[in-house]
Design a protein around this motif. Structure first.
Motif, PDB file in Angstrom:
ATOM      1  N   LYS A 171     -14.609   4.579  29.809  1.00 15.95           N
ATOM      2  CA  LYS A 171     -14.857   5.582  28.771  1.00 15.95           C
ATOM      3  C   LYS A 171     -14.595   6.987  29.287  1.00 15.95           C
ATOM      4  O   LYS A 171     -14.493   7.925  28.502  1.00 15.95           O
ATOM      5  CB  LYS A 171     -16.297   5.455  28.265  1.00 15.95           C
ATOM      6  N   GLU A 172     -14.537   7.145  30.570  1.00 18.66           N
ATOM      7  CA  GLU A 172     -14.215   8.428  31.186  1.00 18.66           C
ATOM      8  C   GLU A 172     -13.173   8.162  32.261  1.00 18.66           C
ATOM      9  O   GLU A 172     -13.271   7.173  33.000  1.00 18.66           O
ATOM     10  CB  GLU A 172     -15.485   9.051  31.780  1.00 18.66           C
ATOM     11  N   ARG A 174     -11.917  10.854  34.284  1.00 18.74           N
ATOM     12  CA  ARG A 174     -11.859  11.964  35.239  1.00 18.74           C
ATOM     13  C   ARG A 174     -13.222  12.256  35.828  1.00 18.74           C
ATOM     14  O   ARG A 174     -14.254  11.987  35.209  1.00 18.74           O
ATOM     15  CB  ARG A 174     -11.337  13.225  34.522  1.00 18.74           C
ATOM     16  N   ARG A 228     -10.423  16.232  37.891  1.00 18.64           N
ATOM     17  CA  ARG A 228      -9.438  15.378  38.572  1.00 18.64           C
ATOM     18  C   ARG A 228      -9.500  13.958  38.026  1.00 18.64           C
ATOM     19  O   ARG A 228     -10.586  13.439  37.741  1.00 18.64           O
ATOM     20  CB  ARG A 228      -9.728  15.342  40.066  1.00 18.64           C
ATOM     21  N   ARG A 229      -8.329  13.322  37.886  1.00 24.49           N
ATOM     22  CA  ARG A 229      -8.306  11.947  37.404  1.00 24.49           C
ATOM     23  C   ARG A 229      -8.850  11.015  38.478  1.00 24.49           C
ATOM     24  O   ARG A 229      -8.438  11.072  39.642  1.00 24.49           O
ATOM     25  CB  ARG A 229      -6.875  11.533  37.033  1.00 24.49           C
ATOM     26  N   ASN A 277     -12.716  -7.918  43.621  1.00 24.99           N
ATOM     27  CA  ASN A 277     -12.203  -9.151  43.037  1.00 24.99           C
ATOM     28  C   ASN A 277     -13.338  -9.941  42.387  1.00 24.99           C
ATOM     29  O   ASN A 277     -14.489  -9.884  42.827  1.00 24.99           O
ATOM     30  CB  ASN A 277     -11.550  -9.979  44.152  1.00 24.99           C
ATOM     31  N   ARG A 336      -6.242   2.899  25.754  1.00 25.49           N
ATOM     32  CA  ARG A 336      -7.167   4.023  25.867  1.00 25.49           C
ATOM     33  C   ARG A 336      -7.388   4.393  27.332  1.00 25.49           C
ATOM     34  O   ARG A 336      -7.598   5.528  27.663  1.00 25.49           O
ATOM     35  CB  ARG A 336      -8.504   3.649  25.259  1.00 25.49           C
ATOM     36  N   PRO A 338      -7.431  -0.050  33.529  1.00 24.94           N
ATOM     37  CA  PRO A 338      -8.545  -0.764  34.154  1.00 24.94           C
ATOM     38  C   PRO A 338      -8.673  -0.332  35.607  1.00 24.94           C
ATOM     39  O   PRO A 338      -7.746   0.242  36.176  1.00 24.94           O
ATOM     40  CB  PRO A 338      -8.112  -2.226  34.051  1.00 24.94           C
ATOM     41  N   PRO A 339      -9.817  -0.605  36.242  1.00 20.30           N
ATOM     42  CA  PRO A 339      -9.944  -0.271  37.658  1.00 20.30           C
ATOM     43  C   PRO A 339      -8.895  -1.007  38.490  1.00 20.30           C
ATOM     44  O   PRO A 339      -8.458  -2.103  38.144  1.00 20.30           O
ATOM     45  CB  PRO A 339     -11.350  -0.762  38.004  1.00 20.30           C
ATOM     46  N   ARG A 340      -8.507  -0.374  39.592  1.00 21.95           N
ATOM     47  CA  ARG A 340      -7.637  -1.080  40.552  1.00 21.95           C
ATOM     48  C   ARG A 340      -8.475  -2.132  41.247  1.00 21.95           C
ATOM     49  O   ARG A 340      -9.626  -1.891  41.609  1.00 21.95           O
ATOM     50  CB  ARG A 340      -7.091  -0.100  41.587  1.00 21.95           C
ATOM     51  N   GLU A 341      -7.894  -3.306  41.445  1.00 22.39           N
ATOM     52  CA  GLU A 341      -8.680  -4.398  42.016  1.00 22.39           C
ATOM     53  C   GLU A 341      -8.373  -4.578  43.498  1.00 22.39           C
ATOM     54  O   GLU A 341      -7.204  -4.658  43.886  1.00 22.39           O
ATOM     55  CB  GLU A 341      -8.391  -5.688  41.264  1.00 22.39           C
ATOM     56  N   ASN A 346      -7.912   7.968  49.841  1.00 22.72           N
ATOM     57  CA  ASN A 346      -7.546   8.620  48.582  1.00 22.72           C
ATOM     58  C   ASN A 346      -8.677   9.539  48.129  1.00 22.72           C
ATOM     59  O   ASN A 346      -9.765   9.072  47.789  1.00 22.72           O
ATOM     60  CB  ASN A 346      -7.271   7.552  47.507  1.00 22.72           C
ATOM     61  N   ASN A 367      -9.256  10.926  45.449  1.00 23.28           N
ATOM     62  CA  ASN A 367      -9.673  10.770  44.048  1.00 23.28           C
ATOM     63  C   ASN A 367     -10.275   9.398  43.767  1.00 23.28           C
ATOM     64  O   ASN A 367     -10.549   9.068  42.616  1.00 23.28           O
ATOM     65  CB  ASN A 367      -8.481  10.971  43.120  1.00 23.28           C
TER      66      ASN A 367
END
Lengths: 425, 145
Positions: B52-53, B55, B60-61, B68, B101, B104-107, B121, B123
């Motif tokens: 839903k957010e 950033r 910052r994104r 997993n 929209r 998804p999160p990086r897995e 990283n 961010n």
């Protein structure tokens, strides 16, 4: 055999692992799909999605609801991204074939304002945005009563979405516009239809917090013209109706105008929706109402859907009630005047207007089982109760092996069974 | 500076984090890169993982890193953060992904991999088992498991 192998491959896809991510996560490929088997309990009618060709009644069918989709997202810049989504389903020709559902770029002008251009989704209903990703919801498919009012899922054009936090939730406003065409398989007489509009526009407003989603939309199609040999066969009707009007046929002039607009000058077709979803612990209640107004030859419709779900760990049983009311037939009682040929044209018009009446109630009970992460098995029984004998015309999900009118059963009630495995990867 | 002193100096941020947050080996830690000075409430972290957010509060994104499905830590994380099973959370993420929209999160396949991604990283945000904490991390929250 080849098609069965494809479904077998689809069933294995969720077991192959997660999405593909490359370029430090800036290129990702995801997908979703459904392997679905459907049949009615009647030996006289089969189930299909209304734009698909007639199916053989009596057997389990795998080709009506099954689908496979791949989506590629590229983010070359923090605020710029592109998406292509290809969805393979059984189309209006009866072939299981891929089509480009989305192909667009989007740019975050500010953290609150996003602009998109290309082939975009048409956000008319609450579930329009993910209607094909059935893993995302509990039921076996989106409401066919509701989506009959506005069946388009995409358009070529532009959209702007603005969102910000308000009153403990997220307020979103989206404006969109573009053009699109839509093909429907031939009816029992082999007459195919197509719908075109080069002026689509709409607005959506929504507010959502963890417990509630409130949503309203307005979609407008201008310059709507109807094509295909299904409508070309009706070319002779307007002149005949105008001649009948001169002889005293009430309403014939109005219907002649509607035919002319629908075939040549362009009609208008507007749809308004309002919906809400509430989550109360393990319970979820979803409701939506849609209505259209049009000056084309098809009728005005009102549709509603109410779904109640309850989660028990990995199981989600649900009940739903849907309705569709089509008011076209109320104007379809043109009086017969003049010579026999003219009366034939008037009777043909009455049949067309009446034949669109697939008003019905739909009651469904089903269950979703999250059998493993990314895979959900679903089973559903839906009871369809039609108002008219024309239960396999227009936007009806049923087709008949013979002439729909007068086919058994006489009480116009049918049961539709669905088993599906929905997955994402 | 001699190597031993340099080694202990590198351990200092971790030691301070552990003292400040009373980290135990069995704890679940929500972490960001040590260069990321943002503070997030549990609700803000939930919004990031629910899509839903997108950033951080400074604009910052965020690169949201998930574990997993086979990792036990994931079950407890989603239950506490979103009051959802993994299947429920995946269905909600599918809605966002396939409505375009949100991404998804990086897995990642393990706490070790999450630790490496967040550590490299500025961010990124992720969650790990406490033993995988590095001096390139900053701890936002600690949950006993």
């Amino acid at each position: 055999m080849r098609v069965r192998s494809l479904w077998g491959m689809m069933a294995l896809l969720p077991l192959t692992g997660s999405a593909v991510e490359l370029l430090d996560g800036n290129l990702a490929i995801h997908g979703f799909g459904s392997v679905a088997a459907t049949r009615t309990t009647s030996s006289h009618v089969g189930y299909r999605q209304f734009f698909q060709p007639k199916v053989q009644p009596g057997d389990w069918a795998f080709n009506t609801d099954s689908l496979l989709a791949l989506q590629m997202d590229v983010r070359p810049h923090e605020d710029l991204s592109g998406t292509v989504q290809v969805v393979a389903t059984t189309d209006h020709t009866g072939r299981f074939s891929p089509r480009v559902e989305w192909a667009f770029v989007k740019y975050d002008l500010t953290p609150e304002l996003r602009l998109s251009a290309g082939r975009l989704l048409s956000p008319t209903f609450m579930q329009s945005e993910y209607r094909f990703a059935r893993y995302a919801f509990a039921t076996t498919r989106v409401s066919q009563q509701l989506y009959a009012v506005y069946p388009l899922s995409k358009h070529n054009g532009l959209s702007a979405r603005w969102a910000r936090q308000l009153a403990g939730g997220s307020l979103g406003i989206e404006l969109w516009g573009g053009r699109e065409s839509f093909d429907v398989a031939g009816d029992e007489n082999g007459l195919a239809r197509s719908y075109n509009s080069d002026k689509l526009a709409g607005a959506v407003i929504s507010w959502e917090n963890p417990a509630w989603l409130l949503r309203g939309s307005y979609s407008s199609a201008r310059n709507v013209t109807l094509g295909g040999n299904g409508y070309a066969a009706l070319e002779a009707l307007p002149p005949a109706l105008r001649a009948a009007a001169a002889l005293g046929c009430n309403g014939c002039s109005k219907e002649a105008d509607a035919f002319e607009r629908s075939r040549r000058t362009g009609a208008t077709y507007n749809v308004a929706t309002i919906g809400a979803r509430g989550r109360f612990g393990e319970w979820t209640l979803t409701s939506e109402l849609a209505a259209n107004e049009t000056n084309a030859i098809f009728g005005e419709m009102v549709a509603s859907q109410l779904t109640l779900e309850r989660r028990f760990n990995d199981w989600v049983p649900y009940l739903s009630v849907g309705t569709l009311r089509i008011h076209g037939n109320e104007r379809g009682t043109l009086n017969l005047v003049g010579p026999a040929a003219l009366q034939g044209a008037i009777a043909r018009t009455n049949t067309i207007l009446d034949g669109n009446d697939t008003s019905r109630n739909a009651y469904a009970a089903g269950v979703r089982w999250d059998v493993m992460p990314s895979v959900a098995l679903k089973a559903e029984v839906e009871h369809l109760s039609f108002k008219s004998d024309r239960y396999c015309n227009g936007t009806s999900p049923l087709t008949s092996s013979a002439n729909c009118l007068g086919d058994a059963p006489r009480d116009k009630r049918f049961n539709l069974l669905t088993l599906s495995a929905d997955f994402v990867f | 500076m001699n190597p031993i002193a340099r080694f202990f100096l590198r351990l200092l941020p971790i030691a301070l984090s552990c003292v400040a947050l009373q980290v135990h080996a069995s704890d679940l830690l929500i972490i960001v890169n040590s260069a990321n000075l943002t503070t997030l409430s549990e609700a803000q972290i939930a919004d990031l993982y629910a899509g839903k957010e997108a950033r951080f509060p400074d604009g910052r994104r965020a690169v949201v890193v998930d574990q997993n499905d086979r990792q036990e830590i994931k079950r407890g994380f989603y239950q506490r953060l979103l009051d959802m099973s993994i299947a429920q959370a995946r269905a909600e993420q599918a809605k966002l992904l396939f409505s375009n929209r949100a991404a998804p999160p990086r897995e990642a396949f393990s706490s070790k991999e999450v630790a490496a991604l967040v550590g490299s990283n500025p961010n990124a945000i992720g969650y790990i088992d406490a033993p995988f904490l590095l001096n390139t991390h900053r701890v936002l929250a600690r949950w006993p498991q």
